[in-house]
Design a protein around this motif. Structure first.
Motif, short mmCIF file in Angstrom:
data_model
loop_
_atom_site.label_atom_id
_atom_site.label_comp_id
_atom_site.label_asym_id
_atom_site.label_seq_id
_atom_site.Cartn_x
_atom_site.Cartn_y
_atom_site.Cartn_z
N ASN A 1 -8.18 25.48 40.83
CA ASN A 1 -8.98 24.38 41.26
C ASN A 1 -9.81 24.68 42.40
N THR A 2 -9.47 25.67 43.18
CA THR A 2 -10.59 26.03 43.99
C THR A 2 -12.04 26.64 43.04
N LEU A 3 -11.87 27.16 42.03
CA LEU A 3 -12.84 27.71 41.33
C LEU A 3 -13.71 26.56 40.63
N ARG A 4 -12.83 25.55 40.11
CA ARG A 4 -13.29 24.54 39.74
C ARG A 4 -14.04 23.66 40.76
N PHE A 5 -13.88 23.52 41.94
CA PHE A 5 -14.63 22.87 42.70
C PHE A 5 -15.73 23.49 42.98
N LEU B 1 -14.58 16.05 34.68
CA LEU B 1 -14.36 14.97 33.63
C LEU B 1 -12.90 14.81 32.92
N GLU B 2 -12.12 15.73 33.33
CA GLU B 2 -10.81 15.86 33.19
C GLU B 2 -9.88 15.03 34.04
N GLY B 3 -10.42 14.81 35.21
CA GLY B 3 -9.78 13.88 36.35
C GLY B 3 -9.89 14.29 37.66
N LEU C 1 -3.28 23.09 49.02
CA LEU C 1 -2.68 22.20 48.12
C LEU C 1 -3.63 21.55 47.17
N VAL C 2 -3.30 21.27 46.07
CA VAL C 2 -4.06 20.49 45.12
C VAL C 2 -3.46 19.23 44.77
N TYR C 3 -3.97 18.18 45.09
CA TYR C 3 -3.67 16.74 44.32
C TYR C 3 -4.41 16.30 43.43
N SER C 4 -3.77 16.20 42.14
CA SER C 4 -4.57 15.89 40.95
C SER C 4 -4.06 14.62 40.75
N GLU C 5 -5.21 13.66 39.98
CA GLU C 5 -4.85 12.34 39.55
C GLU C 5 -5.41 12.21 38.03
N GLY C 6 -4.58 11.46 37.34
CA GLY C 6 -4.87 11.20 36.12
C GLY C 6 -4.06 10.02 35.24
#
Length: 99
Positions: free
Chosen positions: A69-73, A33-35, A48-53
């Motif tokens: 972000n790997t843990l988040r996934f 929900l954060e993006g 790598l991590v690509y994040s949008e918001g």
């Protein structure tokens, strides 16, 4: 949207390297929900991590951010339906012609 749902089912059932998992709204609040974000595997040990918001996207290479972000996934996947349950849900939507 019937055709779109059926197309997803067709791709998932015909391509063994494609996996879809649905995270139903009823599972409650979660970290996505954060993006949105995308984990990118560039080489066997480089991610790598690509994040949008809010109208912008950022590419992160920092190991700590990639690990978080790997843990988040992983947390999102644990809340989602299994791949088989997800296909069943999407197939059901296709059959009902849901929008």
């Amino acid at each position: 949207m019937r055709e779109q749902f059926q197309r997803i089912v067709d791709v998932v059932t015909s391509k063994p390297f494609v996996t879809v998992q649905v995270l139903p709204y009823g599972r409650g609040a979660h970290c996505a929900l954060e993006g949105s974000f995308t984990l990118l595997g560039m080489a066997p040990s480089e991610y790598l991590v690509y994040s949008e918001g809010a109208g912008r996207g950022t590419l992160y290479t920092e190991p700590d951010l990639v690990a978080a972000n790997t843990l988040r996934f992983g947390a999102l996947r644990s809340l989602a339906l299994t791949p088989a349950e997800s296909v069943q849900m999407i197939q059901s939507l296709a059959e009902r012609g849901a929008a």
